[in-house]
Write an enzyme that holds these catalytic residues in place. Structure first.
Site, PDB file in Angstrom:
ATOM      1  N   THR A 140      36.496  15.333  26.412  1.00 51.95           N
ATOM      2  CA  THR A 140      36.073  14.255  25.519  1.00 51.95           C
ATOM      3  C   THR A 140      35.580  14.815  24.184  1.00 51.95           C
ATOM      4  OG1 THR A 140      33.962  14.376  26.668  1.00 51.95           O
ATOM      5  CG2 THR A 140      35.393  12.545  27.262  1.00 51.95           C
ATOM      6  N   ASP A 141      35.213  16.105  24.157  1.00 48.48           N
ATOM      7  CA  ASP A 141      34.562  16.605  22.924  1.00 48.48           C
ATOM      8  C   ASP A 141      35.493  16.542  21.723  1.00 48.48           C
ATOM      9  OD1 ASP A 141      36.049  18.853  23.814  1.00 48.48           O
ATOM     10  OD2 ASP A 141      34.417  20.291  23.489  1.00 48.48           O
ATOM     11  N   SER A 168      32.099  47.320  26.078  1.00 47.80           N
ATOM     12  CA  SER A 168      31.711  46.277  27.030  1.00 47.80           C
ATOM     13  C   SER A 168      31.522  46.860  28.419  1.00 47.80           C
ATOM     14  CB  SER A 168      32.795  45.193  27.097  1.00 47.80           C
ATOM     15  OG  SER A 168      32.542  44.366  28.224  1.00 47.80           O
ATOM     16  N   SER A 197      33.592  33.376  27.044  1.00 46.04           N
ATOM     17  CA  SER A 197      33.978  33.739  25.679  1.00 46.04           C
ATOM     18  C   SER A 197      33.067  33.066  24.640  1.00 46.04           C
ATOM     19  CB  SER A 197      35.450  33.430  25.410  1.00 46.04           C
ATOM     20  OG  SER A 197      35.745  32.103  25.706  1.00 46.04           O
ATOM     21  N   GLU A 227      36.827  30.449  17.248  1.00 49.78           N
ATOM     22  CA  GLU A 227      37.706  30.202  18.404  1.00 49.78           C
ATOM     23  C   GLU A 227      38.978  29.472  17.948  1.00 49.78           C
ATOM     24  OE1 GLU A 227      36.317  30.741  21.889  1.00 49.78           O
ATOM     25  OE2 GLU A 227      38.443  30.630  22.360  1.00 49.78           O
ATOM     26  N   ASP A 283      31.145  23.835  24.195  1.00 45.58           N
ATOM     27  CA  ASP A 283      30.688  25.090  24.803  1.00 45.58           C
ATOM     28  C   ASP A 283      29.697  25.816  23.899  1.00 45.58           C
ATOM     29  OD1 ASP A 283      32.528  24.321  26.633  1.00 45.58           O
ATOM     30  OD2 ASP A 283      33.996  25.869  26.168  1.00 45.58           O
ATOM     31  N   TYR A 295      45.905  23.653  27.414  1.00 42.05           N
ATOM     32  CA  TYR A 295      44.778  23.036  26.695  1.00 42.05           C
ATOM     33  C   TYR A 295      45.206  22.475  25.330  1.00 42.05           C
ATOM     34  CZ  TYR A 295      40.126  22.444  24.715  1.00 42.05           C
ATOM     35  OH  TYR A 295      39.007  21.908  24.144  1.00 42.05           O
TER      36      TYR A 295
HETATM   37  C1  GLA Z   1      36.908  23.919  27.196  1.00 40.23           C
HETATM   38  C2  GLA Z   1      36.707  23.759  25.690  1.00 40.23           C
HETATM   39  C3  GLA Z   1      35.710  22.632  25.408  1.00 40.23           C
HETATM   40  C4  GLA Z   1      36.087  21.351  26.145  1.00 40.23           C
HETATM   41  C5  GLA Z   1      36.386  21.632  27.615  1.00 40.23           C
HETATM   42  C6  GLA Z   1      36.924  20.420  28.328  1.00 40.23           C
HETATM   43  O1  GLA Z   1      35.741  24.355  27.818  1.00 40.23           O
HETATM   44  O2  GLA Z   1      36.234  24.950  25.129  1.00 40.23           O
HETATM   45  O3  GLA Z   1      35.637  22.429  24.016  1.00 40.23           O
HETATM   46  O4  GLA Z   1      37.166  20.727  25.523  1.00 40.23           O
HETATM   47  O5  GLA Z   1      37.315  22.685  27.772  1.00 40.23           O
HETATM   48  O6  GLA Z   1      35.968  19.427  28.391  1.00 40.23           O
END
Ligand code: GLA
Length: 390
Positions: free
Chosen positions: A37-38, A69, A132, A165, A177, A227
């Site tokens: 949803t973001d 790392s 990440s 990102e 995130d 995605y």
């Molecule tokens: C990943 C993306 C977020 C969001 C989720 C799904 O984590 O980084 O921005 O879109 O997927 O809710």
């Protein structure tokens, strides 16, 4: 020796002991509800975890960037330069810190000298708990301190992380995130409106339940997944709806408005993608509402509905996550269970009654092993604070 001390010791071994060595931490995150949803201008409800990424760093006088790392120790020390801030496959994990430096510079925060950086995290890689973004935000906080950008807010760091990102690592993610990792608060989830970044902290008080994250151990990388394709599908559906509706994002629609205008979307697949985005956003608002009224059972039921929508309409779950969640639903004492994060692998999140946790882990673990052929990992998690200096 606690973790930072151990890490400082390793830092000194790799990079030498002189100078001003500093340490930072950024958590991972788990999203309780409000998935995909973001980037549709909707609501999310994530929380920061107590596991995360440690960064130990020291400024240099030249333009060199050196990275090590503890999670990829076989790669040894990687080197880069401020004169060459470009994405490179062979730089592997170092693309994330390099991307942050690049994004700082792009956004008008000049990083004029290099640094030595040691990273070590305890978030399982590619688990969907945002290792990440955690790395990006840890580096962001460190760069702010090291280069004197004290006026930069945590929200700005989150947005710079998202920018890195999107434009450096080429994953078209939303802001959830980085925002939750930067802004997290112990024992609270963040109810965030991704349309305008307004937010509130909601206490998560589990008196008789535990929050359990289950890692499917099916590896996925966001870049390699579908995605970006889902995001593009939502944009296409939005364009079709905009013929009739005066909206900027799918998250602007109520369920009634969507149902009235959905036939503007001429493809059945795109219609399902949009339906998820609209219903999931409204479900998230409702879920936070019921939680604030103390109705954890209804919150759990909405988590389950969220999973069904992600499975059937958005099609981002897959056999592994479905097996974990559908088996979880059959267990006594499970208040709610759903996939969390991008999907296509990664983790589920479940709310389980204290006295049922042991059986839950045993039964879901056994069913998963039998049906999928390898084991899942179970972590009771706690909600921690956002990123900062140690
Ligand atoms: C990943 C993306 C977020 C969001 C989720 C799904 O984590 O980084 O921005 O879109 O997927 O809710």
């Amino acid at each position: 020796m606690d973790i930072p001390e151990q890490l400082i010791h390793t830092f000194e071994e790799k990079f030498g002991a002189d100078g001003d060595i500093r340490a930072y931490f950024a958590p991972g995150r788990v999203n309780l509800i409000g998935e995909h949803t973001d980037y549709n201008g909707g609501h999310v409800f994530p929380c920061a975890l107590t596991i995360g990424t440690y960064a130990v760093i020291r400024r240099r006088d030249d333009k060199k960037l050196r990275f090590y790392s503890g999670n990829f120790s076989r790669l040894g020390v990687l080197e880069g330069s401020l004169d060459h801030l470009v994405y490179a496959e062979k730089a592997g994990w170092a693309n994330y810190p390099i991307g942050m430096v690049w994004a700082f510079v792009e956004k008008g925060f000049p990083v004029e000298t290099g640094f030595d950086l040691l990273i070590c995290g305890n978030i399982p890689n590619a688990s969907g708990l945002s290792s990440s973004s955690s790395l990006e935000v840890a580096v962001g906080v460190a760069l702010r301190d090291l280069y004197g950008f004290g006026q930069m807010t945590m929200e700005e760091i989150a947005l710079i992380g998202q920018y890195a990102e999107n434009h450096f690592n080429r994953v078209n993610c939303g802001v959830m995130d980085q925002f939750s990792i930067a802004m997290g608060k112990k024992d609270h989830a963040i109810f965030l409106d991704c349309g305008d970044l307004s937010f509130s902290y909601v206490p998560i008080i589990l008196k008789e339940e535990k929050l359990i994250v289950t890692c499917s151990n099916k590896k996925r990388g966001l870049g390699g997944s579908k995605y970006n394709e889902r995001r593009a599908e939502c944009e296409e559906a939005l364009k079709m709806l905009q013929n009739k509706c005066d909206i900027c994002a799918l998250g602007d629609l109520t369920i009634e408005e969507f149902e009235a205008h959905k036939d503007e979307i001429t493809s059945e697949v795109l219609k399902r993608r949009a339906r998820h985005a609209v219903y999931e956003n409204q479900r998230t608002i409702q879920a936070v509402n019921v939680l604030q009224n103390g109705d954890i059972d209804e919150f759990g039921r909405l988590m389950n509905e969220s999973h069904i929508s992600l499975r059937d309409d958005y099609e981002v779950t897959g056999r592994e996550l479905d097996t974990l969640v559908e088996t979880a639903w059959e267990q006594p004492g499970v208040i709610g269970s759903r996939m969390t994060g991008a999907g296509f692998g990664g983790c589920t999140v479940s709310i389980v009654r204290d006295d049922c946790v042991e059986d839950f882990i045993r039964n879901v673990g056994a069913a998963y092993l039998e049906q999928i052929g390898y084991a899942a990992d179970f972590f009771p998690v706690s909600i921690g604070d956002g990123a900062g200096a140690l």
